[in-house]
Design a protein around this motif. Structure first.
Motif, PDB file in Angstrom:
ATOM      1  N   PHE A 106       6.178   7.177  -4.557  1.00 37.64           N
ATOM      2  CA  PHE A 106       4.916   7.492  -3.941  1.00 37.64           C
ATOM      3  C   PHE A 106       5.015   6.690  -2.490  1.00 37.64           C
ATOM      4  CE2 PHE A 106       4.362   3.086  -5.378  1.00 37.64           C
ATOM      5  CZ  PHE A 106       3.320   2.750  -4.666  1.00 37.64           C
ATOM      6  N   LEU A 107       4.129   7.333  -1.787  1.00 35.49           N
ATOM      7  CA  LEU A 107       3.973   6.309  -0.409  1.00 35.49           C
ATOM      8  C   LEU A 107       2.430   5.911  -0.650  1.00 35.49           C
ATOM      9  CD1 LEU A 107       5.095   9.062   2.076  1.00 35.49           C
ATOM     10  CD2 LEU A 107       6.044   6.999   1.924  1.00 35.49           C
ATOM     11  N   VAL A 108       2.214   4.627  -0.197  1.00 37.74           N
ATOM     12  CA  VAL A 108       1.136   3.976  -0.189  1.00 37.74           C
ATOM     13  C   VAL A 108      -0.140   4.988   0.448  1.00 37.74           C
ATOM     14  CG1 VAL A 108      -0.277   2.038   0.620  1.00 37.74           C
ATOM     15  CG2 VAL A 108       1.868   1.813  -0.589  1.00 37.74           C
ATOM     16  N   GLY A 109       0.233   5.478   1.864  1.00 39.80           N
ATOM     17  CA  GLY A 109      -0.835   6.137   2.192  1.00 39.80           C
ATOM     18  C   GLY A 109      -1.137   7.303   1.613  1.00 39.80           C
ATOM     19  N   VAL A 110      -0.204   8.052   1.023  1.00 38.41           N
ATOM     20  CA  VAL A 110      -0.773   9.096   0.193  1.00 38.41           C
ATOM     21  C   VAL A 110      -1.759   8.655  -0.878  1.00 38.41           C
ATOM     22  CG1 VAL A 110       0.106  10.965  -1.615  1.00 38.41           C
ATOM     23  CG2 VAL A 110       1.617  10.313   0.387  1.00 38.41           C
ATOM     24  N   LEU A 111      -1.339   7.573  -1.443  1.00 42.00           N
ATOM     25  CA  LEU A 111      -2.075   7.033  -2.763  1.00 42.00           C
ATOM     26  C   LEU A 111      -3.400   6.855  -2.185  1.00 42.00           C
ATOM     27  CD1 LEU A 111      -2.551   6.242  -5.594  1.00 42.00           C
ATOM     28  CD2 LEU A 111      -1.475   3.978  -5.040  1.00 42.00           C
ATOM     29  N   GLN A 112      -3.447   6.128  -1.318  1.00 44.11           N
ATOM     30  CA  GLN A 112      -4.968   5.839  -0.548  1.00 44.11           C
ATOM     31  C   GLN A 112      -5.870   7.060  -0.301  1.00 44.11           C
ATOM     32  OE1 GLN A 112      -3.656   3.180   2.682  1.00 44.11           O
ATOM     33  NE2 GLN A 112      -4.940   1.501   1.631  1.00 44.11           N
ATOM     34  N   VAL A 113      -5.156   8.242   0.221  1.00 43.44           N
ATOM     35  CA  VAL A 113      -6.010   9.234   0.584  1.00 43.44           C
ATOM     36  C   VAL A 113      -6.582  10.047  -0.510  1.00 43.44           C
ATOM     37  CG1 VAL A 113      -5.882  11.352   1.798  1.00 43.44           C
ATOM     38  CG2 VAL A 113      -5.006   9.370   2.964  1.00 43.44           C
ATOM     39  N   ILE A 132       5.913  -0.696  -8.465  1.00 42.73           N
ATOM     40  CA  ILE A 132       4.761  -0.545  -9.379  1.00 42.73           C
ATOM     41  C   ILE A 132       3.773  -1.770  -9.025  1.00 42.73           C
ATOM     42  CG2 ILE A 132       4.119  -1.471 -11.874  1.00 42.73           C
ATOM     43  CD1 ILE A 132       6.866  -0.515 -12.668  1.00 42.73           C
ATOM     44  N   ARG A 133       4.046  -2.836  -8.309  1.00 38.50           N
ATOM     45  CA  ARG A 133       3.135  -3.750  -7.751  1.00 38.50           C
ATOM     46  C   ARG A 133       2.414  -3.252  -6.817  1.00 38.50           C
ATOM     47  NH1 ARG A 133       7.817  -7.247  -8.496  1.00 38.50           N
ATOM     48  NH2 ARG A 133       7.642  -8.553 -10.417  1.00 38.50           N
ATOM     49  N   LEU A 134       2.882  -2.369  -5.588  1.00 41.57           N
ATOM     50  CA  LEU A 134       2.123  -1.855  -4.796  1.00 41.57           C
ATOM     51  C   LEU A 134       1.226  -0.652  -5.267  1.00 41.57           C
ATOM     52  CD1 LEU A 134       4.694  -1.311  -1.924  1.00 41.57           C
ATOM     53  CD2 LEU A 134       2.715  -2.734  -1.707  1.00 41.57           C
ATOM     54  N   ALA A 135       1.588   0.129  -6.308  1.00 44.94           N
ATOM     55  CA  ALA A 135       0.764   1.093  -6.847  1.00 44.94           C
ATOM     56  C   ALA A 135      -0.431   0.609  -7.482  1.00 44.94           C
ATOM     57  CB  ALA A 135       1.656   1.860  -7.963  1.00 44.94           C
ATOM     58  N   LYS A 136      -0.427  -0.474  -8.175  1.00 47.51           N
ATOM     59  CA  LYS A 136      -1.467  -1.362  -8.855  1.00 47.51           C
ATOM     60  C   LYS A 136      -2.424  -2.016  -7.810  1.00 47.51           C
ATOM     61  CE  LYS A 136      -0.734  -3.830 -12.381  1.00 47.51           C
ATOM     62  NZ  LYS A 136      -0.376  -5.022 -13.316  1.00 47.51           N
ATOM     63  N   LEU A 137      -1.767  -2.411  -6.783  1.00 49.91           N
ATOM     64  CA  LEU A 137      -2.704  -2.971  -5.663  1.00 49.91           C
ATOM     65  C   LEU A 137      -3.534  -2.000  -4.912  1.00 49.91           C
ATOM     66  CD1 LEU A 137      -3.040  -5.486  -3.947  1.00 49.91           C
ATOM     67  CD2 LEU A 137      -1.263  -4.864  -2.323  1.00 49.91           C
ATOM     68  N   TYR A 138      -2.842  -0.637  -4.861  1.00 53.49           N
ATOM     69  CA  TYR A 138      -3.598   0.329  -3.988  1.00 53.49           C
ATOM     70  C   TYR A 138      -4.449   1.292  -4.962  1.00 53.49           C
ATOM     71  CZ  TYR A 138      -1.897  -1.538   0.349  1.00 53.49           C
ATOM     72  OH  TYR A 138      -1.473  -2.438   1.430  1.00 53.49           O
ATOM     73  N   GLY A 139      -4.750   0.718  -6.123  1.00 53.73           N
ATOM     74  CA  GLY A 139      -5.758   1.575  -7.170  1.00 53.73           C
ATOM     75  C   GLY A 139      -5.030   2.614  -7.878  1.00 53.73           C
ATOM     76  N   ALA A 140      -3.627   2.629  -8.099  1.00 50.30           N
ATOM     77  CA  ALA A 140      -3.359   3.870  -9.267  1.00 50.30           C
ATOM     78  C   ALA A 140      -3.723   3.609 -10.638  1.00 50.30           C
ATOM     79  CB  ALA A 140      -1.677   3.351  -9.498  1.00 50.30           C
TER      80      ALA A 140
END
Length: 248
Positions: free
Chosen positions: A18-25, A59-67
């Protein structure tokens, strides 16, 4: 309903992390759970130490940004579930639920592999029944669901291969080249599945007026820079209605 985010890069091998920006939006735009795909590259599912570092960081980033959940898969060189690596990744994923992705379709023994996933604690597995499509793999999908007995969710859907990828990139591509409104009922009723996965996409022409047709930025010459693949709301609603009619 779940939303699976996949899309750091789009290659002939499928969709990557994933991209963090995609996850946030996406998290700001939908009210359903959002699961993030963790896949550092295309190709096989036998990963190097450096690639594993990337997976853990993602994985750590995904958790941090709300997955709301994670999706990954890893195999040994002889086609078995890589139990050691999966346990290591799942420890980082906790307490989020984890799905094993279509790497399952490349295992040596799917029946034994399903038991391994149960032992490891995966909640779902994505599969086309180790075949080119969920329809082709329907007998195995049915067998796996019967074997699971509700202990793990077996989600029928698409498997990526070169021929299918070419279809997905064509203007004639339907909703993912896998599960569509034309075959969903047969797949659900024929397998006993209660969940499924698909892309439900359509092609949309680019808004570019100037087009340099001498240069290709895509993954292959068959991929037009000026044909965009987007999730089709109408297809999603149609598939959802069909599923609800069968499963309710």
């Amino acid at each position: 309903m779940f939303w699976f985010i996949r899309g750091r890069n789009y290659t002939q091998h499928g969709l990557l992390s994933f991209l963090v920006g995609v996850l946030q939006v996406v998290k700001q735009s939908v009210q359903i759970p959002v699961f993030v795909m963790i896949r550092p590259r295309g190709g096989d599912f036998l990963y190097s130490d450096r690639e594993i570092e990337v997976m853990k960081a993602d994985i750590r980033l995904a958790k941090l940004y709300g997955a709301d959940g994670l999706v990954f898969g890893a195999l040994t060189e002889d086609g078995h579930i890589d139990k050691e690596l999966c346990m290591s990744l799942m420890a980082i994923c906790r307490p989020l639920p984890v799905t094993f992705h279509r790497a399952f379709d490349m295992v040596h023994d799917p029946v034994a592999a399903l038991e391994t996933l149960l032992t490891l604690g995966f909640e779902r597995v994505l599969t086309s029944g180790c075949d080119s499509s969920a329809l082709e793999g329907l007998p195995l999908i049915k067998r796996l669901i019967e074997q699971a007995k509700g202990r793990i969710v077996v989600m029928p859907g698409i498997t990526w291969d070169a021929k299918l990828h070419k279809k997905l990139l064509s203007k004639e591509a339907d909703s993912g080249g896998g599960i569509t409104d034309k075959n969903l009922q047969r797949i659900l009723e024929g397998s006993g599945a209660t969940e499924f996965h698909c892309s439900a996409r359509s092609a949309r022409d680019s808004g570019m007026k100037f087009r340099n047709l001498s240069v290709a930025m895509g993954v292959s010459l068959s991929c037009s820079e000026y044909s965009l693949k987007v999730t089709d709301v109408t297809k999603v609603r149609t598939l959802n209605a069909i599923a609800k009619n069968i499963l309710v």
